[in-house]
Design a protein around this motif. Structure first.
Motif, PDB file in Angstrom:
ATOM      1  N   CYS A  56       0.801  -1.359   0.203  1.00 50.72           N
ATOM      2  CA  CYS A  56       0.046   0.001  -0.118  1.00 50.72           C
ATOM      3  C   CYS A  56       0.847   1.275  -0.206  1.00 50.72           C
ATOM      4  N   GLY A  57       2.157   1.319   0.179  1.00 49.03           N
ATOM      5  CA  GLY A  57       2.977   2.490   0.170  1.00 49.03           C
ATOM      6  C   GLY A  57       3.004   3.277   1.420  1.00 49.03           C
ATOM      7  N   VAL A  58       2.180   2.916   2.424  1.00 49.80           N
ATOM      8  CA  VAL A  58       2.249   3.670   3.674  1.00 49.80           C
ATOM      9  C   VAL A  58       3.784   3.401   4.276  1.00 49.80           C
ATOM     10  N   ARG A  84       1.292   3.548  -4.642  1.00 51.85           N
ATOM     11  CA  ARG A  84       2.156   4.492  -4.331  1.00 51.85           C
ATOM     12  C   ARG A  84       1.641   5.804  -4.532  1.00 51.85           C
ATOM     13  N   THR A  85       2.047   6.605  -3.614  1.00 53.17           N
ATOM     14  CA  THR A  85       1.581   8.156  -3.471  1.00 53.17           C
ATOM     15  C   THR A  85       2.969   9.162  -3.231  1.00 53.17           C
ATOM     16  N   ARG A 238      -1.947  10.696   0.442  1.00 54.47           N
ATOM     17  CA  ARG A 238      -2.532   9.925   1.197  1.00 54.47           C
ATOM     18  C   ARG A 238      -2.524  10.025   2.782  1.00 54.47           C
ATOM     19  N   VAL A 239      -3.443   9.857   3.563  1.00 57.60           N
ATOM     20  CA  VAL A 239      -3.761   9.949   4.914  1.00 57.60           C
ATOM     21  C   VAL A 239      -2.660   8.795   5.745  1.00 57.60           C
TER      22      VAL A 239
END
Length: 246
Positions: A56-58, A84-85, A238-239
């Motif tokens: 998820c990229g976090v 990705r963000t 993203r949050v």
């Protein structure tokens, strides 16, 4: 374009910039290029980088081994294979995206696009780019779909086909501000439909903000059900912290 036409275009641009100089998209300070941020506002943008969850990229707070997954992706893997963000959704980002999304400041697109292109590198190659759609009545009120603008900019830069109508929102959904993840999932369930050919394709799904992931999950489910081989997700922001949820 002839030399005369090129010279005329440059002259007109310089004249416009002299009369109405470009300003920072956040603080209105005069800047060198339309859509640019001043140096002060630029330093306030929180760009994301590894180490992060492979799925998820976090971002992780500490160094991790390549391929590490976050607790949420381990317990409930998303339907998309990777996301990705570009940046964290903080106060500066909220203001920036708000102006791009709601205030007709589409002149910010040249500033936002390079950030997306940096974030998309780990998601390539893909066959087609598809934006998260707006319902037609919301699109009519807002005049444009910010996710479609982002998708088209990425597609043009990478010469990848962009399908703006392949994924559509078949019913209007309530604004998700203040909703928890379970409420968001229920709100967008069966809200989307595929009207084009995605069978066997790797789809890059583009949206502005990843909040709880409910909308992206619903879109991914619809695309996979229509035969897409896999879905990858690119978002502008993203949050990261629960208190940031819209």
């Amino acid at each position: 374009m002839s030399k005369l036409a090129t010279s005329l275009a440059i002259y007109l641009r310089q004249t416009v910039d002299f009369i109405l100089p470009p300003t920072c998209g956040l603080c209105r300070e005069v800047v060198a290029e339309p859509g640019a941020l001043c140096s002060t506002c630029w330093r306030e943008v929180s760009f994301l980088s590894a180490p992060w969850c492979e799925c998820c990229g976090v971002p992780f707070g500490l160094p991790t081994e390549p391929g590490t997954l976050c607790a949420l992706c381990l317990s409930a893997p998303p339907l998309y294979v990777k996301a990705r963000t570009a940046m964290s959704y903080d106060d500066t980002c909220r203001k920036l995206i708000g102006r791009f999304k709601y205030s007709d400041q589409t002149n910010l697109l040249p500033t936002l696009t390079p950030w997306l292109l940096r974030a998309v590198r780990e998601l390539l190659p893909v066959d087609v780019i598809i934006p998260v759609p707006l319902h037609r009545w919301r699109l009519l009120r807002r005049k444009y779909n910010q996710s479609a603008l982002l998708a088209r900019a990425v597609g043009e830069a990478l010469t990848i086909p962009v399908e703006l109508l392949t994924l559509q929102r078949q019913r209007s959904t309530r604004p998700q501000v203040g909703m928890k993840r379970e409420e968001r999932l229920k709100n967008v369930r069966d809200a989307f439909v595929v009207t084009g050919a995605v069978a066997g394709k790797t789809v890059l799904l583009v949206d502005d903000v990843l909040t709880t992931g409910a909308t992206l999950e619903a879109c991914s489910e619809t695309l996979l059900a229509a035969g897409a081989s896999e879905v990858r997700v690119l978002t502008l922001a993203r949050v990261i912290k629960p208190e940031q949820i819209l």
